[in-house]
Design an enzyme around this catalytic site. Structure first.
Site, PDB file in Angstrom:
ATOM      1  N   ARG A  87      -4.603  -3.657   8.834  1.00 37.35           N
ATOM      2  CA  ARG A  87      -3.512  -4.596   8.605  1.00 37.35           C
ATOM      3  C   ARG A  87      -3.347  -5.521   9.810  1.00 37.35           C
ATOM      4  NH1 ARG A  87       0.253  -5.483   4.948  1.00 37.35           N
ATOM      5  NH2 ARG A  87       2.466  -5.668   5.334  1.00 37.35           N
ATOM      6  N   THR A 352      -2.288 -10.581  -2.830  1.00 33.89           N
ATOM      7  CA  THR A 352      -2.752  -9.191  -2.729  1.00 33.89           C
ATOM      8  C   THR A 352      -3.676  -8.853  -3.890  1.00 33.89           C
ATOM      9  OG1 THR A 352      -0.698  -8.568  -1.615  1.00 33.89           O
ATOM     10  CG2 THR A 352      -2.052  -6.772  -2.398  1.00 33.89           C
ATOM     11  N   THR A 370      -5.106  -8.199   1.353  1.00 33.05           N
ATOM     12  CA  THR A 370      -4.089  -9.221   1.100  1.00 33.05           C
ATOM     13  C   THR A 370      -4.034 -10.286   2.184  1.00 33.05           C
ATOM     14  OG1 THR A 370      -1.724  -9.562   0.668  1.00 33.05           O
ATOM     15  CG2 THR A 370      -2.275  -7.842   2.240  1.00 33.05           C
ATOM     16  N   ASN A 372      -1.083 -11.766   1.903  1.00 34.25           N
ATOM     17  CA  ASN A 372       0.342 -11.718   1.576  1.00 34.25           C
ATOM     18  C   ASN A 372       0.661 -12.642   0.412  1.00 34.25           C
ATOM     19  OD1 ASN A 372       2.891 -10.631   1.752  1.00 34.25           O
ATOM     20  ND2 ASN A 372       3.639 -12.269   3.048  1.00 34.25           N
ATOM     21  N   ASP A 394       6.283  -9.917   5.849  1.00 34.75           N
ATOM     22  CA  ASP A 394       6.690  -8.577   5.405  1.00 34.75           C
ATOM     23  C   ASP A 394       7.655  -7.897   6.382  1.00 34.75           C
ATOM     24  OD1 ASP A 394       5.382  -8.689   3.020  1.00 34.75           O
ATOM     25  OD2 ASP A 394       3.735  -7.375   3.562  1.00 34.75           O
ATOM     26  N   SER A 421       4.259  -2.407   4.777  1.00 40.57           N
ATOM     27  CA  SER A 421       3.596  -2.872   3.554  1.00 40.57           C
ATOM     28  C   SER A 421       4.104  -2.075   2.362  1.00 40.57           C
ATOM     29  CB  SER A 421       2.094  -2.640   3.716  1.00 40.57           C
ATOM     30  OG  SER A 421       1.406  -2.890   2.522  1.00 40.57           O
ATOM     31  N   GLY A 442       1.155  -7.195  -5.774  1.00 42.07           N
ATOM     32  CA  GLY A 442       2.483  -7.574  -6.267  1.00 42.07           C
ATOM     33  C   GLY A 442       3.613  -7.258  -5.310  1.00 42.07           C
ATOM     34  N   GLY A 443       3.325  -7.193  -4.002  1.00 43.41           N
ATOM     35  CA  GLY A 443       4.385  -7.028  -3.018  1.00 43.41           C
ATOM     36  C   GLY A 443       5.199  -5.770  -3.260  1.00 43.41           C
TER      37      GLY A 443
END
Ligand code: GLY
Length: 538
Positions: A87, A352, A370, A372, A394, A421, A442-443
């Site tokens: 990440r 993502t 992702t 984002n 995020d 995340s 999809g967050g």
């Protein structure tokens, strides 16, 4: 499955015999490239790396080498789960105050750019597990960018709807808006600058991205947009091996994402509330079933907001959060005819991309990657063609944790921190074999979608194709407690309302889950039509 002149032709979302290989991704090109990689002798990790890189070219709305992700790998020979966190991290000079001033104007989107982890992460996965040469796993992405690829449905839709926001960037405009108009479905486009960057990465490895001309390009572009990325931070970036969150549920062992994702904890807390007999009694997709799951999920979201952040900066007691006594008390507070208030928590369409791969030897990869939001920070580095992420979005603002009685979020922007995340790559094993791999995009809706799909398969025996076609519910939004997808029955809505749920409509279809399962000796793969994915198995 047909192979003609080395090109794998699409088949319907597929089922196949035992010992088959399978791939489910959001990008038909990525799925085909992954299957070909395994045909050529690669394993599930080679295929996952290829698929992630191809998706970054053909589906740059959602992921790419300017972003980052998490990968969970199950190795069949030693029956072990391995987890890599690649990440993005916040730069040392991150403008923490700016995170309470969001949304930021277009010229300050660079503030949201984290040090990208994708290239070092994929390289590390390949170094540890790959069978084919690095250059060979990068080549399909390089060729897609250089020789061209056809615009697929999800990309075409995103270009058409987000045009004004994207066209302002000369790099995005020149590749995706030929003649000033959004590239349409089926149009063949090339991305030569990104192709050159991928060629360098193929030849020289990750230092071609993290040092030298490409790194300078990334830094300059980010700084020109108000960001704080530095050359030394790029050079120093390292992915982190983490211990997967692992627990038993109904005779199966589940491996999922630990911090810095909230997804695994939310999945574990929700499952801990119920046994499969109780869920069966409610009935699949009934109002009682959805309401009780929604209650458990809302409570998990509240824990997320109160307690979770990057474990390097925030002490998080996972054991306490998962303590059976605590969860039993929570369970007692839930009932079929009463609904708890919804924590404030945004719901917004995200980029993502989740990919699930299985090879013929039983190795499985669940990888979520992702940039984002759609097209990340919505600008490219001009020489290298890389779309920069806006992953630092995020981080949670002080405003969003006020309803939880907090002055500052455990997930606030801090130098060097990885933002929390929702990505939930998950593998379920039974008697030492991987029987289900899944994850989603999809967050904030990822963990709740993954949980629903996992239960559909493990409790109700739905195949991936069936489960993914079923209507799901979403949590939360600002105005409702639960959202239903279009076409959900009126009776279901009434039933949920009777239980105290405030029911709203899900207004976009951007949340997609990709699944591969081994059921009754058959390998079944399902790609979510919500983002027009493709699943293949042979
Ligand atoms: N940016 C999406 C996630 O990490 O959950």
């Amino acid at each position: 499955m047909l192979a003609v002149l080395g090109v794998l032709l699409p088949a319907p979302n597929a089922r196949a015999v035992a010992n088959a290989a399978a791939a489910a991704t959001e990008s038909p090109d990525a799925t085909r490239a992954a299957m070909l990689q395994m045909r050529l002798g690669g394993n599930a990790v080679d295929a996952a790396v290829t698929a992630a890189l191809v998706a970054g070219v053909t589906n740059p709305t959602s992921s790419g080498i300017g972003g980052g992700g998490f990968a969970l790998v199950w190795t069949a020979a030693d029956q072990k789960a391995f987890l890599l966190d690649f990440r993005e991290t916040a730069p040392q000079a991150v403008d923490a105050a700016a995170f309470d001033q969001r949304p930021l104007p277009a010229h300050r989107q660079g503030v949201l750019v984290g040090v990208p982890g994708e290239v070092r992460g994929l390289y590390e996965l390949h170094r540890k597990f790959g069978k084919r040469a690095w250059a060979d796993v990068v080549k399909p992405a390089q060729e897609a960018a250089t020789k061209g690829f056809q615009v697929a449905r999800h990309l075409a839709g995103s270009l058409a709807s987000a045009g004004d926001k994207l066209k302002v960037d000369p790099g995005l405009a020149s590749v995706f808006y030929p003649g000033g108009k959004a590239a349409l479905l089926g149009r063949r486009i090339t991305n030569p600058k990104l192709g050159n960057t991928l060629a360098l990465i193929a030849q020289q490895g990750p230092q071609a991205f993290y040092e030298g001309a490409v790194a300078a390009d990334l830094v300059e572009a980010t700084r020109a947009n108000g960001g704080a990325l530095t050359l030394s931070e790029l050079k120093a970036y390292q992915p982190l091996e983490r211990t997967p969150l692992s627990f038993e549920w109904e005779g199966k062992r589940i491996f999922t994402m630990p911090l810095p994702s909230a997804g695994g904890l939310m999945l574990a807390q929700t499952l801990a509330m119920f046994g499969s007999e109780e869920l069966k009694k409610y009935g699949y997709q009934s109002g009682a079933y959805q309401h009780m799951l929604a209650e458990a999920m809302r409570a998990a979201i509240a824990d997320r907001m109160r307690y979770l952040g990057d474990p390097a900066f925030q002490k998080v007691d996972f054991k306490a959060l998962l303590a059976p006594k605590r969860l039993a008390a929570r369970r007692r507070s839930m009932s079929l005819d009463r609904t708890h208030g919804m924590p404030r928590f945004g719901l917004e369409e995200h980029g993502t991309h989740h990919l699930t791969l299985l090879d013929k030897d039983g190795n499985m990869v669940a990888l979520t990657t992702t940039v984002n939001r759609l097209f990340g920070a919505k600008f490219t580095a001009p020489q290298s063609g890389v779309v920069l992420n806006d992953q630092l979005d995020d981080f949670t603002s002080a405003e969003d944790v006020k309803p939880f009685g907090l002055k500052q979020s455990p997930n606030r922007a801090r130098p060097g921190a990885r933002p929390l995340s929702s990505m939930t790559p998950t593998i379920v094993t039974y008697r030492g074999r991987a029987i289900l791999g899944l994850g989603g995009s999809g967050g904030s809706t990822i963990p709740t979608n993954v949980t629903q799909m996992l239960l559909a398969q493990l409790v109700f025996g739905r195949t991936p194709e069936q489960a993914l076609a079923d209507r799901r519910f979403y949590i939360p939004t600002k105005r409702a407690y639960i959202l239903l997808e279009q076409g959900s029955a009126k009776e279901l809505r009434e039933d949920l309302e009777w239980r105290g749920e405030i029911v709203g409509d899900m207004t976009y279809s951007g949340t997609a889950v990709q699944m591969v399962s081994v059921q009754d000796g058959r390998v079944l793969a399902g790609a979510d039509k919500r983002k027009h994915g493709l699943a293949l198995a042979y």
